[in-house]
Design a protein around this motif. Structure first.
Motif, mmCIF file in Angstrom:
data_model
loop_
_atom_site.group_PDB
_atom_site.id
_atom_site.type_symbol
_atom_site.label_atom_id
_atom_site.label_comp_id
_atom_site.label_asym_id
_atom_site.label_seq_id
_atom_site.Cartn_x
_atom_site.Cartn_y
_atom_site.Cartn_z
ATOM 1 N N ASP A 43 0.812 -1.218 0.000
ATOM 2 C CA ASP A 43 0.000 0.000 0.000
ATOM 3 C C ASP A 43 0.849 1.274 0.000
ATOM 4 O OD1 ASP A 43 1.039 -0.221 2.540
ATOM 5 O OD2 ASP A 43 -0.828 0.264 3.581
ATOM 6 N N SER A 44 2.162 1.126 -0.148
ATOM 7 C CA SER A 44 3.034 2.302 -0.138
ATOM 8 C C SER A 44 3.181 2.884 -1.539
ATOM 9 C CB SER A 44 4.427 1.944 0.396
ATOM 10 O OG SER A 44 5.116 1.098 -0.513
ATOM 11 N N ALA A 45 3.400 4.195 -1.601
ATOM 12 C CA ALA A 45 3.595 4.868 -2.890
ATOM 13 C C ALA A 45 4.845 4.343 -3.584
ATOM 14 C CB ALA A 45 3.696 6.377 -2.676
ATOM 15 N N PHE A 46 5.874 4.005 -2.801
ATOM 16 C CA PHE A 46 7.122 3.518 -3.392
ATOM 17 C C PHE A 46 6.905 2.176 -4.083
ATOM 18 C CE2 PHE A 46 11.318 1.511 -3.381
ATOM 19 C CZ PHE A 46 12.090 2.527 -3.934
ATOM 20 N N PHE A 47 6.134 1.273 -3.457
ATOM 21 C CA PHE A 47 5.873 -0.026 -4.098
ATOM 22 C C PHE A 47 5.070 0.176 -5.387
ATOM 23 C CE2 PHE A 47 3.104 -3.608 -4.984
ATOM 24 C CZ PHE A 47 4.033 -4.637 -5.094
ATOM 25 N N ARG A 48 4.095 1.078 -5.355
ATOM 26 C CA ARG A 48 3.295 1.314 -6.556
ATOM 27 C C ARG A 48 4.167 1.829 -7.700
ATOM 28 N NH1 ARG A 48 -0.364 3.224 -2.588
ATOM 29 N NH2 ARG A 48 0.227 5.399 -2.972
ATOM 30 N N ALA A 49 5.122 2.708 -7.382
ATOM 31 C CA ALA A 49 6.015 3.222 -8.418
ATOM 32 C C ALA A 49 6.907 2.111 -8.967
ATOM 33 C CB ALA A 49 6.874 4.353 -7.843
ATOM 34 N N LEU A 50 7.397 1.253 -8.082
ATOM 35 C CA LEU A 50 8.237 0.138 -8.517
ATOM 36 C C LEU A 50 7.432 -0.829 -9.383
ATOM 37 C CD1 LEU A 50 10.984 -1.326 -8.295
ATOM 38 C CD2 LEU A 50 10.082 -2.499 -6.268
ATOM 39 N N SER A 51 6.219 -1.125 -8.957
ATOM 40 C CA SER A 51 5.351 -2.023 -9.722
ATOM 41 C C SER A 51 5.056 -1.456 -11.103
ATOM 42 C CB SER A 51 4.049 -2.245 -8.946
ATOM 43 O OG SER A 51 3.194 -3.117 -9.651
ATOM 44 N N ASP A 52 4.829 -0.145 -11.172
ATOM 45 C CA ASP A 52 4.565 0.502 -12.460
ATOM 46 C C ASP A 52 5.780 0.400 -13.382
ATOM 47 O OD1 ASP A 52 2.048 1.171 -11.615
ATOM 48 O OD2 ASP A 52 2.541 3.266 -11.132
ATOM 49 N N ALA A 53 6.988 0.504 -12.801
ATOM 50 C CA ALA A 53 8.209 0.418 -13.607
ATOM 51 C C ALA A 53 8.350 -0.970 -14.222
ATOM 52 C CB ALA A 53 9.424 0.744 -12.746
ATOM 53 N N PHE A 54 8.048 -1.997 -13.450
ATOM 54 C CA PHE A 54 8.087 -3.370 -13.987
ATOM 55 C C PHE A 54 7.019 -3.548 -15.066
ATOM 56 C CE2 PHE A 54 10.862 -4.285 -10.572
ATOM 57 C CZ PHE A 54 11.427 -5.526 -10.783
ATOM 58 N N PHE A 55 5.813 -3.054 -14.801
ATOM 59 C CA PHE A 55 4.707 -3.202 -15.756
ATOM 60 C C PHE A 55 5.027 -2.504 -17.079
ATOM 61 C CE2 PHE A 55 0.692 -1.779 -17.629
ATOM 62 C CZ PHE A 55 0.015 -2.978 -17.730
ATOM 63 N N ALA A 56 5.652 -1.314 -16.986
ATOM 64 C CA ALA A 56 5.970 -0.542 -18.193
ATOM 65 C C ALA A 56 6.924 -1.282 -19.111
ATOM 66 C CB ALA A 56 6.569 0.813 -17.789
ATOM 67 N N GLU A 57 7.758 -2.156 -18.541
ATOM 68 C CA GLU A 57 8.713 -2.909 -19.358
ATOM 69 C C GLU A 57 8.241 -4.340 -19.607
ATOM 70 O OE1 GLU A 57 12.795 -2.668 -18.282
ATOM 71 O OE2 GLU A 57 12.683 -0.548 -17.714
ATOM 72 N N GLY A 58 7.010 -4.610 -19.198
ATOM 73 C CA GLY A 58 6.454 -5.937 -19.433
ATOM 74 C C GLY A 58 7.132 -7.027 -18.621
ATOM 75 N N ILE A 59 7.672 -6.670 -17.484
ATOM 76 C CA ILE A 59 8.380 -7.626 -16.622
ATOM 77 C C ILE A 59 7.505 -7.977 -15.431
ATOM 78 C CG2 ILE A 59 10.462 -8.059 -15.266
ATOM 79 C CD1 ILE A 59 10.979 -7.674 -18.244
#
Length: 300
Positions: A200-216
């Motif tokens: 539920d942290s903003a940092f995890f959401r940003a990290l998750s978005d970075a993985f999603f953006a690269e299809g990882i």
């Protein structure tokens, strides 16, 4: 004793009693001899009895004055101590500072800053209270602490804050193949077990978005609240993690290595204090020094 008695009168009484002479007392007090005589005369009138007898050319306290002198001397010592304490506070060398902080900071980075701060202020004492961000905000709003170090802060009308964007890095055990890389990306972590902050942290959401953006697809293994806990797990070979560089540096000599992570995912660190409470000079000085200590970790 009358409440109308003046400190200068009592100081004159004690000084004349010590030196046995109006002239010597005047020199000690830095005033004229008539001024000392006037102070003693006024004091005698206030208390209603004679303060000195003259014996062989020397002024000797009367029995009544001798009764007062111990209390007067104690009061003068207390006044001197108060003056010293006031000067120490004015020069930021005395006082008490209450700091609320994230649990990780209580054991990494903050201790060194506090140690350096106290080294030049031997009269200052400090309380460090670690807790979760929600609790820190409550304390600051309630003016229970002088300042706080937190994350996830989104603003509050009763809180003054400054947010610092701290670089994030990928941490791994010493000897890991990633040591040969200059930068770590989500693609590099595709096959790695990941230790991450709470979902539920903003940092995890940003990290998750970075993985999603690269299809990882992320391969999570442990969820933690603190970056320091992630470091402890990484050292023990549980997995890798992306954390604040501040925490990574604290573990750099304990079996942990790190490299910059791309894309940039700055960790938002906030320095907060109560807006309606006038800050002490010690508080402002500490906050300034702590802010300066973060500059080497600041995201460009």
């Amino acid at each position: 004793m009358s409440p109308r008695l003046q400190l200068r009168q009592l100081e004159a009484l004690a000084t004349v009693a010590e030196h046995g002479s109006m002239t010597r007392a005047a020199h000690e007090l830095g005033v004229s001899q008539p001024a000392v005589s006037r102070l003693i005369s006024d004091l005698s009138a206030e208390v209603g009895f004679q303060l000195f007898d003259r014996r062989e050319g020397r002024l000797v306290p009367t029995q009544e004055a001798r009764f007062l002198l111990p209390d007067i001397r104690r009061m003068m010592e207390m006044m001197a101590q108060l003056a010293d304490a006031s000067q120490n506070i004015k020069t930021q060398k005395a006082g008490h500072l209450r700091i609320a902080c994230l649990p990780g900071f209580a054991t990494s980075h903050l201790p060194e800053v506090v140690a350096n701060f106290l080294a030049e202020r031997p009269g200052v004492t400090v309380t460090i209270e670690p807790d979760r961000p929600e609790r820190i905000l409550e304390w600051i709003i309630g003016e229970q602490y002088d300042c706080g170090i937190t994350d996830g802060f989104e603003g509050h009308p009763a809180v003054e804050s400054e947010t610092v964007l701290v670089r994030s890095v990928c941490v791994f055990p010493d000897g890991h193949p990633f040591a040969a890389k200059a930068i770590i990306t989500p693609a590099d972590l595709a096959e790695e077990r990941l230790i991450h902050t709470r979902r539920d942290s903003a940092f995890f959401r940003a990290l998750s978005d970075a993985f999603f953006a690269e299809g990882i697809k992320m391969n999570p293994v442990v969820e933690v609240r603190q970056f320091t806990a992630a470091c402890e797990l990484v050292i023990r070979g549980v997995g890798l993690s992306v954390i604040s560089e501040i925490d990574a540096v604290g573990y750099a000599k304990r079996g942990l290595s790190f490299r910059p992570f791309s894309p940039a995912l700055p960790h938002k660190l906030s320095l907060v204090r109560p807006i309606h409470k006038h800050p002490s000079m010690i508080t402002l000085e500490f906050m300034y020094l702590f802010r300066e200590s973060l500059r080497v970790f600041e995201q460009d």
